[in-house]
Design a protein around this motif. Structure first.
Motif, mmCIF file in Angstrom:
data_model
loop_
_atom_site.group_PDB
_atom_site.id
_atom_site.type_symbol
_atom_site.label_atom_id
_atom_site.label_comp_id
_atom_site.label_asym_id
_atom_site.label_seq_id
_atom_site.Cartn_x
_atom_site.Cartn_y
_atom_site.Cartn_z
ATOM 1 N N GLY A 1 -14.395 -1.278 -2.817
ATOM 2 C CA GLY A 1 -14.725 -0.602 -2.645
ATOM 3 C C GLY A 1 -15.122 1.040 -2.679
ATOM 4 O O GLY A 1 -14.482 0.672 -4.465
ATOM 5 N N THR A 2 -15.184 2.015 -2.407
ATOM 6 C CA THR A 2 -14.961 2.965 -3.576
ATOM 7 C C THR A 2 -14.033 4.277 -3.154
ATOM 8 O O THR A 2 -13.769 3.888 -2.038
ATOM 9 N N PRO A 3 -14.123 5.180 -4.875
ATOM 10 C CA PRO A 3 -13.038 6.240 -3.993
ATOM 11 C C PRO A 3 -13.015 6.930 -2.995
ATOM 12 O O PRO A 3 -12.078 7.670 -2.634
ATOM 13 N N GLU A 4 -14.463 8.085 -2.528
ATOM 14 C CA GLU A 4 -14.901 8.040 -1.627
ATOM 15 C C GLU A 4 -14.402 7.223 -0.268
ATOM 16 O O GLU A 4 -13.996 8.206 0.669
ATOM 17 N N GLU A 5 -14.211 6.387 -0.081
ATOM 18 C CA GLU A 5 -13.788 5.920 0.864
ATOM 19 C C GLU A 5 -12.025 5.597 1.520
ATOM 20 O O GLU A 5 -11.575 6.159 2.103
ATOM 21 N N ILE A 6 -12.182 5.620 0.074
ATOM 22 C CA ILE A 6 -9.836 6.367 0.022
ATOM 23 C C ILE A 6 -10.137 7.681 0.509
ATOM 24 O O ILE A 6 -8.996 7.836 1.000
ATOM 25 N N THR B 1 3.678 9.450 12.082
ATOM 26 C CA THR B 1 4.018 9.172 10.499
ATOM 27 C C THR B 1 4.349 8.007 10.569
ATOM 28 O O THR B 1 4.766 7.105 11.464
ATOM 29 N N GLY B 2 4.786 7.425 9.155
ATOM 30 C CA GLY B 2 5.485 6.628 8.428
ATOM 31 C C GLY B 2 4.953 4.958 8.674
ATOM 32 O O GLY B 2 4.809 4.079 8.574
ATOM 33 N N ALA B 3 3.219 5.593 8.456
ATOM 34 C CA ALA B 3 1.873 4.264 8.538
ATOM 35 C C ALA B 3 2.257 4.334 6.969
ATOM 36 O O ALA B 3 1.682 4.932 6.059
ATOM 37 N N GLU B 4 1.560 3.108 7.341
ATOM 38 C CA GLU B 4 0.514 2.657 5.838
ATOM 39 C C GLU B 4 -0.816 1.854 6.392
ATOM 40 O O GLU B 4 -0.789 1.105 7.610
ATOM 41 N N PHE B 5 -1.591 2.723 5.913
ATOM 42 C CA PHE B 5 -3.617 2.753 6.617
ATOM 43 C C PHE B 5 -4.245 1.046 4.926
ATOM 44 O O PHE B 5 -3.609 2.034 3.836
ATOM 45 N N TYR B 6 -3.818 0.392 5.271
ATOM 46 C CA TYR B 6 -5.229 -0.269 4.460
ATOM 47 C C TYR B 6 -6.192 -1.005 4.298
ATOM 48 O O TYR B 6 -7.102 -0.263 5.715
ATOM 49 N N VAL B 7 -7.035 -0.044 3.436
ATOM 50 C CA VAL B 7 -8.245 0.294 3.359
ATOM 51 C C VAL B 7 -9.006 -0.172 2.363
ATOM 52 O O VAL B 7 -9.225 -0.074 0.735
ATOM 53 N N VAL C 1 7.394 17.548 8.935
ATOM 54 C CA VAL C 1 6.822 16.710 7.528
ATOM 55 C C VAL C 1 6.239 15.533 8.049
ATOM 56 O O VAL C 1 7.594 14.345 8.351
ATOM 57 N N ARG C 2 5.162 14.506 7.447
ATOM 58 C CA ARG C 2 4.885 13.328 7.862
ATOM 59 C C ARG C 2 4.849 13.254 6.844
ATOM 60 O O ARG C 2 4.114 13.866 5.599
ATOM 61 N N VAL C 3 5.010 11.738 6.581
ATOM 62 C CA VAL C 3 4.816 11.158 5.515
ATOM 63 C C VAL C 3 4.027 9.677 5.158
ATOM 64 O O VAL C 3 4.769 9.004 6.541
ATOM 65 N N ASN C 4 2.544 9.165 4.603
ATOM 66 C CA ASN C 4 2.035 7.998 5.487
ATOM 67 C C ASN C 4 2.257 7.566 4.064
ATOM 68 O O ASN C 4 1.738 7.844 2.928
ATOM 69 N N ALA C 5 2.057 6.335 3.628
ATOM 70 C CA ALA C 5 0.427 5.719 2.766
ATOM 71 C C ALA C 5 -0.375 4.844 2.954
ATOM 72 O O ALA C 5 -0.648 4.847 4.296
ATOM 73 N N ILE C 6 -1.239 4.642 1.759
ATOM 74 C CA ILE C 6 -2.616 4.138 2.018
ATOM 75 C C ILE C 6 -2.230 3.220 1.235
ATOM 76 O O ILE C 6 -1.444 3.322 -0.079
ATOM 77 N N ALA C 7 -2.807 2.282 1.184
ATOM 78 C CA ALA C 7 -2.897 0.376 0.600
ATOM 79 C C ALA C 7 -4.235 0.076 0.280
ATOM 80 O O ALA C 7 -4.886 -0.422 1.342
#
Length: 249
Positions: free
Chosen positions: A215-220, A236-242, A173-179
């Motif tokens: 930004g737009t919700p669609e880009e997220i 996995t374990g990453a944080e993606f800055y958008v 199982v992979r876990v990541n975050a968006i920022a």
């Protein structure tokens, strides 16, 4: 073939803004989406728009009883979960001298507690190769006056992504975050007390983004789709800055 064809996903806070954009994107890519939200009216609108592609469940992630009912509904469908987008939460401004216990607990119960127990209750239902995506914020690495409690709650989300990625890697199982940075959503506008203040708030936030816009919700949603799909199988374990470069430039 669609990227999520035949898969089942859960999206909390899925009736507006980023959550709704992700629900639409997942459904367009072939997933059946279980949509959790607090508003019966908004849930009905999602069901009317997307039909059999969704199952809607009224649930407040800060309520243990609501979470129990939500995951009972997921289990009753059968087939487990291939993706979880733990997105529900929110915040409001309060200068340090104005922070109350209610302000603190309200934000932490929804953003931190809601995320913990959403993911915890999903664990028995996760299929091999499942992806968990957490909604953080680029404010976890920035200083923002009068937004300290919210920022701290999102810093906790970043920590969860690292720790849970390490804990669940043996299960596949992979876990990541968006920022996300400032995104044009009703929730962002709602931080202002009056409509005229909202316009000034959004203009000021856009001015602080190197790309010069919100930004737009669609880009997220595009980023969440990547993290939820097999295309990110080695992430996995990453944080993606958008955030249009706001936290990087």
């Amino acid at each position: 073939m669609a990227e999520l064809d035949g898969r089942t996903a859960l999206v909390t806070g899925g009736t507006s803004g980023i959550g709704l954009a992700v629900v639409r994107r997942f459904a367009a890519e072939g997933a059946h989406v279980v949509v959790a939200g607090r508003s019966e009216e908004r849930l009905a609108a999602v069901r009317e728009e997307l039909g059999d592609a969704v199952t809607v469940v009224r649930a407040d992630v800060a309520s243990p009883a609501d979470l129990d009912a939500l995951f009972a509904a997921v289990a009753a469908r059968g087939g487990g979960l291939d993706a979880v987008f733990a997105n529900a939460g929110g915040g409001e401004f309060a200068a340090l001298e104005d922070v109350t216990w209610e302000h603190f607990t309200g934000i932490f119960e929804a953003n931190v507690g809601g995320t913990i127990f959403t993911v915890q209750k999903a664990l028995p239902l996760l299929n091999p190769g499942a992806s968990i995506v957490l909604t953080g914020s680029n404010i976890d690495v920035k200083g923002s006056p009068s937004f300290s409690v919210y920022a701290a709650s999102k810093a906790a989300i970043r920590s969860f992504a690292r720790s849970w990625a390490a804990e669940l890697v043996g299960r596949g199982v992979r876990v990541n975050a968006i920022a996300p940075g400032p995104i044009a959503t009703p929730g962002l506008s709602g931080l202002a007390a009056e409509p005229e203040q909202a316009a000034a708030l959004l203009e000021g936030l856009a001015a602080g983004v190197p790309m010069g816009r919100l930004g737009t919700p669609e880009e997220i949603a595009d980023t969440v789709l990547y993290l939820a799909s097999p295309r990110s199988s080695y992430v996995t374990g990453a944080e993606f800055y958008v955030d249009g470069g706001a936290s990087q430039i």
